[in-house]
Scaffold this motif. Structure first.
Motif, PDB file in Angstrom:
ATOM      1  N   ASP A   1     -80.235  26.761 -61.540  1.00  7.78           N
ATOM      2  CA  ASP A   1     -80.350  25.957 -62.674  1.00  7.78           C
ATOM      3  C   ASP A   1     -81.474  24.951 -62.095  1.00  7.78           C
ATOM      4  O   ASP A   1     -82.333  24.454 -62.953  1.00  7.78           O
ATOM      5  CB  ASP A   1     -79.302  24.993 -63.168  1.00  7.78           C
ATOM      6  CG  ASP A   1     -78.336  26.010 -64.041  1.00  7.78           C
ATOM      7  OD1 ASP A   1     -78.789  27.026 -64.521  1.00  7.78           O
ATOM      8  OD2 ASP A   1     -77.250  25.802 -63.658  1.00  7.78           O
ATOM      9  N   ASP A   2     -81.572  24.763 -60.903  1.00 15.54           N
ATOM     10  CA  ASP A   2     -82.498  23.640 -60.176  1.00 15.54           C
ATOM     11  C   ASP A   2     -83.157  23.968 -59.453  1.00 15.54           C
ATOM     12  O   ASP A   2     -83.682  23.320 -58.467  1.00 15.54           O
ATOM     13  CB  ASP A   2     -81.758  22.377 -60.068  1.00 15.54           C
ATOM     14  CG  ASP A   2     -80.560  22.397 -59.018  1.00 15.54           C
ATOM     15  OD1 ASP A   2     -80.549  23.606 -58.535  1.00 15.54           O
ATOM     16  OD2 ASP A   2     -79.954  21.221 -58.617  1.00 15.54           O
ATOM     17  N   TRP A   3     -83.376  25.234 -58.662  1.00 12.47           N
ATOM     18  CA  TRP A   3     -84.025  25.539 -57.748  1.00 12.47           C
ATOM     19  C   TRP A   3     -85.661  25.280 -57.769  1.00 12.47           C
ATOM     20  O   TRP A   3     -86.169  24.982 -56.587  1.00 12.47           O
ATOM     21  CB  TRP A   3     -83.968  27.179 -57.315  1.00 12.47           C
ATOM     22  CG  TRP A   3     -84.839  27.895 -58.598  1.00 12.47           C
ATOM     23  CD1 TRP A   3     -84.212  28.455 -59.541  1.00 12.47           C
ATOM     24  CD2 TRP A   3     -86.092  28.353 -58.328  1.00 12.47           C
ATOM     25  NE1 TRP A   3     -85.340  29.269 -60.271  1.00 12.47           N
ATOM     26  CE2 TRP A   3     -86.370  29.051 -59.354  1.00 12.47           C
ATOM     27  CE3 TRP A   3     -87.384  28.298 -57.298  1.00 12.47           C
ATOM     28  CZ2 TRP A   3     -87.585  29.624 -59.872  1.00 12.47           C
ATOM     29  CZ3 TRP A   3     -88.357  28.768 -57.877  1.00 12.47           C
ATOM     30  CH2 TRP A   3     -88.713  29.515 -59.057  1.00 12.47           C
ATOM     31  N   GLN A   4     -85.982  25.443 -58.887  1.00 15.38           N
ATOM     32  CA  GLN A   4     -87.571  24.775 -59.093  1.00 15.38           C
ATOM     33  C   GLN A   4     -87.675  23.358 -58.669  1.00 15.38           C
ATOM     34  O   GLN A   4     -88.453  22.724 -58.080  1.00 15.38           O
ATOM     35  CB  GLN A   4     -88.191  25.179 -60.253  1.00 15.38           C
ATOM     36  CG  GLN A   4     -88.396  26.555 -60.493  1.00 15.38           C
ATOM     37  CD  GLN A   4     -88.933  26.846 -61.865  1.00 15.38           C
ATOM     38  OE1 GLN A   4     -88.014  26.569 -63.010  1.00 15.38           O
ATOM     39  NE2 GLN A   4     -89.908  27.628 -62.033  1.00 15.38           N
ATOM     40  N   ALA A   5     -86.717  22.596 -59.152  1.00 14.44           N
ATOM     41  CA  ALA A   5     -86.665  20.935 -59.090  1.00 14.44           C
ATOM     42  C   ALA A   5     -86.822  20.696 -57.576  1.00 14.44           C
ATOM     43  O   ALA A   5     -87.243  19.778 -57.184  1.00 14.44           O
ATOM     44  CB  ALA A   5     -85.661  20.259 -59.878  1.00 14.44           C
ATOM     45  N   LEU A   6     -85.973  21.595 -57.156  1.00 11.71           N
ATOM     46  CA  LEU A   6     -85.440  21.227 -55.479  1.00 11.71           C
ATOM     47  C   LEU A   6     -86.914  21.327 -54.635  1.00 11.71           C
ATOM     48  O   LEU A   6     -86.894  21.021 -53.526  1.00 11.71           O
ATOM     49  CB  LEU A   6     -84.369  22.019 -55.034  1.00 11.71           C
ATOM     50  CG  LEU A   6     -83.141  21.875 -55.506  1.00 11.71           C
ATOM     51  CD1 LEU A   6     -82.105  22.726 -55.010  1.00 11.71           C
ATOM     52  CD2 LEU A   6     -82.679  20.349 -55.160  1.00 11.71           C
TER      53      LEU A   6
END
Length: 519
Positions: free
Chosen positions: A186-191
């Motif tokens: 869900d948040d790999w891109q944000a990381l």
């Protein structure tokens, strides 16, 4: 020849951009590397180990082939290692070793960045002097980031299994990226988005505080994958594990506790620009850029920075290095747990160095300096007593023949390196450098190509197309601060070193294939 089960395992641990003196065992006053120091205490640390070239791709190819870049064909970044080139992994695999590459390969281009070498020369029906119709797109982003499996022909330069973490910092692609996507769907891109970096007060160019947790950072991934690989190995078949960390390298973004593990103020600025008594035109041009506020800091090329920024880069690089050291500790523990420690040769090496403050510079090239061409090399061998140092001139091209000899496997014709455990001391050593881009400071119209010859006491470097060069006495001037090239008193020495360079160049020509015997 020893039986298969009696041959030693090999674990070759590589870092990316690490100076020879940036380890605790090498005397660094700040950097903490206890696990690597323990390897040195049980093995031999080579204090004058040098790269074949101070650039990622060509030097990695020289490590694997035992040949100079001008011979194996991967002369500079952005090219590829031709499939026709034999590697020590090829030979060990055919001799029965299980072979694995984990981490950064960089034997093929891993970005889509175009070359900056000017327009392509006009050609006729045959565009190149040699033909090679093979595909070299394995490490390209479109393959590494594609949906589904990554397409990798096996063996890949001699490796049965590969687990890629290509590129640097917190943003590698390849198998690492697919694993990260599974861990944090869900948040790999944000990381990995720099807009979401953790707040900080550092001003060093390319300093970025990643929100990626420590256990998801590429160095931890490579350590985990290596531990898993070692756990699968059995005593009846030897293995070769090439474990390659993309750090330390810019961008400077160690995760979590490793970001502020070191205080920038603790790092000495012991070789500022002012220490250079005879700056060459390259360094002078970089200084002019710095003074004018026009230095380029967003590329992979050298730039000058003020003292605080240099110290910040040092502190963050040290954080990256200590994180890698922690992974080395995990790897050693896994070897002991699996009962393989007493039959495993562990080597620690680096691809190339980094100015890291030398003459107020960061990164590397095109200027030649020991901070970029001299790298760590530790050989821990259970069959040998440890705790020694060796000051013999050694090179990246020596790794392949040394590993093959230690494994009891016959080598191949055309290797230009030598077994560092058996050969006599070199009197001189060649270092090549071919740039992949221009314009650069003082090289507006052609790449900054050079050749260097080292002896126990001197370094001489000649830059192609330039009427100036460099000559240093490394005994009286180990930091290379006073160029003797134009010193009348050194005219005889200069002639002698130029003759040594000529002999080195003659000796570095390709001798493979050996002439075929006709019936």
């Amino acid at each position: 020849m020893t039986g298969l089960a009696d041959r030693p395992n090999i674990v070759l641990i590589m870092t990316d951009q690490l100076r020879a003196d940036w380890l605790g065992c090498a005397g660094h006053p700040v950097v903490r590397t206890p696990h690597i120091d323990a390897l040195a205490a049980q093995g031999t640390r080579f204090t004058r180990f040098n790269v074949a070239t101070p650039v990622c791709q060509p030097n990695r190819a020289s490590i694997l082939t035992g040949r100079y870049p001008s011979v194996h064909g991967l002369r500079h970044n952005g090219l590829h290692l031709p499939h026709a080139q034999v590697t020590f992994a090829d030979v060990m695999r055919r001799a029965g070793y299980d072979t694995a590459m984990i981490g950064k390969s960089h034997l093929q281009p891993m970005t889509n960045r175009p070359q900056r070498k000017g327009p392509r020369p006009e050609t006729g029906p045959e565009p190149e002097a040699q033909r090679d119709g093979a595909s070299y797109s394995v490490e390209q982003p479109e393959n590494m980031r594609a949906t589904g499996d990554i397409r990798v022909p096996r063996p890949y330069y001699g490796f049965d299994s590969v687990d890629f973490a290509c590129e640097h910092g917190d943003a590698p692609h390849g198998h690492y990226l697919k694993w990260l996507q599974r861990q944090r769907p869900d948040d790999w891109q944000a990381l990995r988005d720099r807009a979401n970096q953790v707040p900080h007060d550092y001003t060093c160019p390319q300093a970025f505080r990643t929100p990626l947790p420590e256990d998801l950072y590429p160095s931890a991934y490579i350590g985990t994958r290596t531990v898993e690989y070692l756990a699968r190995q059995t005593p009846d078949r030897p293995f070769l594990a090439y474990v390659s960390f993309p750090d330390p390298h810019h961008p400077f973004n160690p995760p979590g506790k490793y970001w502020d593990l070191y205080d920038p103020a603790d790092f000495p600025l012991d070789l500022p620009f002012e220490a250079n008594q005879t700056p060459n035109p390259v360094i002078s041009a970089l200084r002019d850029r710095f003074n004018a506020g026009t230095q380029v800091t967003d590329r992979q090329e050298a730039f000058m920075a003020p003292g605080r920024q240099l110290q910040e880069a040092m502190a963050l690089s040290a954080g990256m290095m200590t994180m890698i050291d922690d992974q080395v500790g995990r790897i050693v523990a896994a070897l002991k747990e699996n009962g393989q420690w007493d039959n495993t040769v562990v080597i620690f090496n680096s691809d190339h160095g980094d100015f890291m403050g030398a003459f107020s510079m960061l990164l590397k090239g095109p200027y030649v300096h020991h901070s970029t061409y001299r790298v760590p090399f530790i050989w821990r061998d259970p069959a040998l007593a440890g705790g020694d140092t060796d000051d013999a001139l050694c090179s990246s091209i020596d790794i392949a023949p040394t590993l093959l000899a230690r494994a009891g496997v016959a080598g191949y014709h055309g290797v230009q390196g030598r077994d560092i455990r058996a050969a006599g001391r070199r009197e001189q050593l060649l270092i090549e450098f071919e740039d992949n881009a221009f314009p650069k400071p003082h090289f507006p119209d052609a790449p900054a190509n050079s050749r260097t010859v080292l002896t126990d006491r001197h370094r001489l470097t000649v830059y192609h197309g330039r009427d100036w060069g460099e000559l240093f006495d490394l005994h009286t001037d180990p930091d290379e601060t006073r160029n003797l090239w134009n010193d009348p008193a050194a005219a005889g020495l200069r002639s002698e070193m130029l003759a040594r360079l000529a002999q080195s160049l003659i000796g570095a020509v390709n001798t493979s294939p050996f002439p075929r015997v006709l019936a």
